[in-house]
Scaffold this active site. Structure first.
Site, PDB file in Angstrom:
ATOM      1  N   ASP A 173       0.953  -1.134  -0.057  1.00  0.00           N
ATOM      2  CA  ASP A 173       0.010   0.087  -0.133  1.00  0.00           C
ATOM      3  C   ASP A 173       0.832   1.281  -0.085  1.00  0.00           C
ATOM      4  O   ASP A 173       0.165   2.587   0.133  1.00  0.00           O
ATOM      5  CB  ASP A 173      -0.816  -0.041   1.339  1.00  0.00           C
ATOM      6  CG  ASP A 173      -1.866  -0.857   1.241  1.00  0.00           C
ATOM      7  OD1 ASP A 173      -2.554  -1.511   0.402  1.00  0.00           O
ATOM      8  OD2 ASP A 173      -2.430  -1.416   2.400  1.00  0.00           O
ATOM      9  N   SER A 219       2.480  -4.541  -4.420  1.00  0.00           N
ATOM     10  CA  SER A 219       1.309  -5.159  -4.957  1.00  0.00           C
ATOM     11  C   SER A 219       0.902  -3.999  -6.293  1.00  0.00           C
ATOM     12  O   SER A 219       1.048  -2.904  -6.251  1.00  0.00           O
ATOM     13  CB  SER A 219       0.317  -5.534  -4.223  1.00  0.00           C
ATOM     14  OG  SER A 219      -1.033  -5.697  -5.138  1.00  0.00           O
ATOM     15  N   HIS A 233      -3.969  -0.246  -6.227  1.00  0.00           N
ATOM     16  CA  HIS A 233      -2.492   0.455  -5.598  1.00  0.00           C
ATOM     17  C   HIS A 233      -2.068   1.542  -6.463  1.00  0.00           C
ATOM     18  O   HIS A 233      -2.674   1.814  -7.209  1.00  0.00           O
ATOM     19  CB  HIS A 233      -1.666  -0.985  -5.448  1.00  0.00           C
ATOM     20  CG  HIS A 233      -2.068  -1.678  -4.350  1.00  0.00           C
ATOM     21  ND1 HIS A 233      -2.571  -3.139  -4.545  1.00  0.00           N
ATOM     22  CD2 HIS A 233      -2.240  -1.712  -3.103  1.00  0.00           C
ATOM     23  CE1 HIS A 233      -2.820  -3.551  -3.351  1.00  0.00           C
ATOM     24  NE2 HIS A 233      -2.764  -2.634  -2.403  1.00  0.00           N
ATOM     25  N   ASN A 247       4.973 -21.726  -9.226  1.00  0.00           N
ATOM     26  CA  ASN A 247       4.967 -21.176 -10.529  1.00  0.00           C
ATOM     27  C   ASN A 247       4.212 -19.862 -10.344  1.00  0.00           C
ATOM     28  O   ASN A 247       3.059 -19.731 -10.235  1.00  0.00           O
ATOM     29  CB  ASN A 247       4.442 -21.792 -11.518  1.00  0.00           C
ATOM     30  CG  ASN A 247       4.515 -20.956 -12.933  1.00  0.00           C
ATOM     31  OD1 ASN A 247       4.994 -19.816 -12.860  1.00  0.00           O
ATOM     32  ND2 ASN A 247       3.928 -21.317 -14.009  1.00  0.00           N
TER      33      ASN A 247
END
Length: 435
Positions: A193, A214, A219, A287
């Protein structure tokens, strides 16, 4: 396709983007004021189309370019893209359990200090790795833990500290890093954030052993979906890369072979001598890679992230000034010595106020002003954590207040001054009816 053909196509994309733009006037009470969102322009559209024209679908050139650029932005040595901020947190915590860390590795049953009031994916990787979260309370106003609260929670089984910079507001990360060093603990910054925030003039995400980001649309910049793990520790960087890429020991990029110049000369585990290094696995991995199309979008967004952060700061300050002095509301404050790039504007209705959070939120939502709670509130009160192993140090009084009394409105760059002023006037109008 020739360069000339591509240039013509991309020029058409730019023209298309301009043609479909529609300026819609803001209509109070009708136009949605979102609590978060992505701001996407012509360069983002062109970047995606160009990557699609080149059929760069798996992680490749754009991903490597983004990793280098993002590491420079945060002033760290290495960045590894992945498919979400949640996956980034999983990779960061999982990396701390690697046998390659020797005696410092975290083992099942070890304790990790974090806060109770936050987002689940800061805490979930602790449990998913067989570790035990130790919850501490936060401070109202900054919505972060203090060094004193974390220090009081350190016990004989404590091995790491994992904290998020709440809604873009840095926790006292320099002091927290010093505390971790003093007690030989790992520090992980959940920076999801807070991309663009600073503490003591340094970017958040550059203090811990590992940090995460992120790129979800809510965001500071977006790839649609996406995340990143950053570090200046080259051993941890290599472990993160292995865990992200199936757990393999090889570091060749997709489509490449024999980067180490000894592909068939390795001897590991009980495998036959010379077993193909591309298929030797040193970790139980995943993965969690992203695609090159996402990275292309990320590069276009990264070029604008300073602009986005400036807009967030402007919107937050306009809300803060506009609501100053309104009774019954606790307004947010930046952590001392920090320069936050705010995720949202957090408001706590003071206990004993003549109105409730649901009443205020309902009033705002009816006016098309979007709101969100401060994430999960007190996580220990959620059904997902019933029966899970954890320890609580001190009372979670403020975490409980956040659960019942706190929400936030948006500051993202898609909001105009007119929208922000309407949010301010609406809140003032509501509170005024209660005297």
């Amino acid at each position: 396709m020739s360069d000339e053909q591509k240039a013509l196509l991309l020029d058409s994309v730019r023209k298309y983007h301009q043609e479909i733009q529609e300026e819609r006037p803001f209509v109070p009470g009708v136009t949605e004021i979102w609590p978060s969102g992505a701001v996407l322009g012509v360069e983002e559209r062109v970047a995606l189309v160009e990557a699609a024209l080149d059929l760069r679908i798996a992680a490749g050139r754009n991903a490597r370019r983004f990793e280098s650029a993002f590491a420079r932005k945060l002033r760290v040595r290495k960045a590894h893209l992945c498919n979400s901020g949640s996956s980034a947190n999983l990779l960061a915590v999982s990396a701390l359990t690697s046998p390659q860390l020797g005696d410092r590795r975290l083992r099942r049953g070890d304790e990790v200090i974090t806060v109770a009031a936050g987002f689940p994916t800061t805490v979930n990787p602790i449990l998913q790795n067989g570790l035990v979260p130790v919850f501490v309370d936060i401070e109202l106003g900054t919505y972060n833990a203090t060094v004193e609260r974390v220090a009081a929670a350190i016990g004989p089984k404590t091995r790491a500290i994992i904290l998020a910079h709440a809604v873009g507001n840095p926790f006292p990360v320099a002091e927290m890093a010093e505390l971790a060093k003093e007690h030989r603990l790992f520090l992980v910054e959940d920076n999801c954030d807070a991309v663009g925030s600073f503490y003591d003039g340094r970017p958040t995400g550059s203090f811990g052993d590992l940090a995460t980001a992120s790129f979800y649309p809510a965001h500071h910049m977006t790839m649609g979906e996406g995340g990143c793990v950053v570090t200046s520790n080259l051993v941890l960087a290599r472990v993160v890369e292995s865990l992200r890429d199936w757990g393999r020991d090889c570091w060749c990029a997709p489509g490449e072979s024999n980067t180490c110049m000894k592909r068939f000369e390795h001897r590991m585990g009980s495998l036959p001598d010379g077993y193909d290094h591309k298929y030797i696995y040193s970790h139980v991995g995943y993965n969690l890679k992203t695609t090159d199309l996402q990275a292309a979008l990320g590069l276009a967004q990264l070029a604008r992230v300073d602009e986005f952060c400036a807009s967030r700061r402007h919107n937050w300050r306009r809300l803060r000034d506009g609501l100053d002095g309104v009774p019954h509301l606790l307004l947010p404050e930046a952590t001392p010595r920090s320069d936050p790039s705010w995720y949202g504007f957090v408001i706590t209705v003071v206990p004993g106020a003549p109105f409730t959070v649901p009443e205020l939120v309902d009033f705002l939502e009816e006016r098309k002003i979007g709101t969100r709670r401060l994430f999960a509130g007190n996580l220990t009160r959620h059904p997902a954590y019933a029966g899970q192993p954890y320890r609580v140090v001190g009372e979670l009084t403020n975490s409980d207040i956040v659960t019942s009394q706190t929400f936030h409105v948006g500051v993202y760059p898609g909001l105009t001054d007119e929208m922000i002023d309407y949010v301010v006037s609406s809140i003032r109008e509501f509170v005024k009816t209660y005297g």
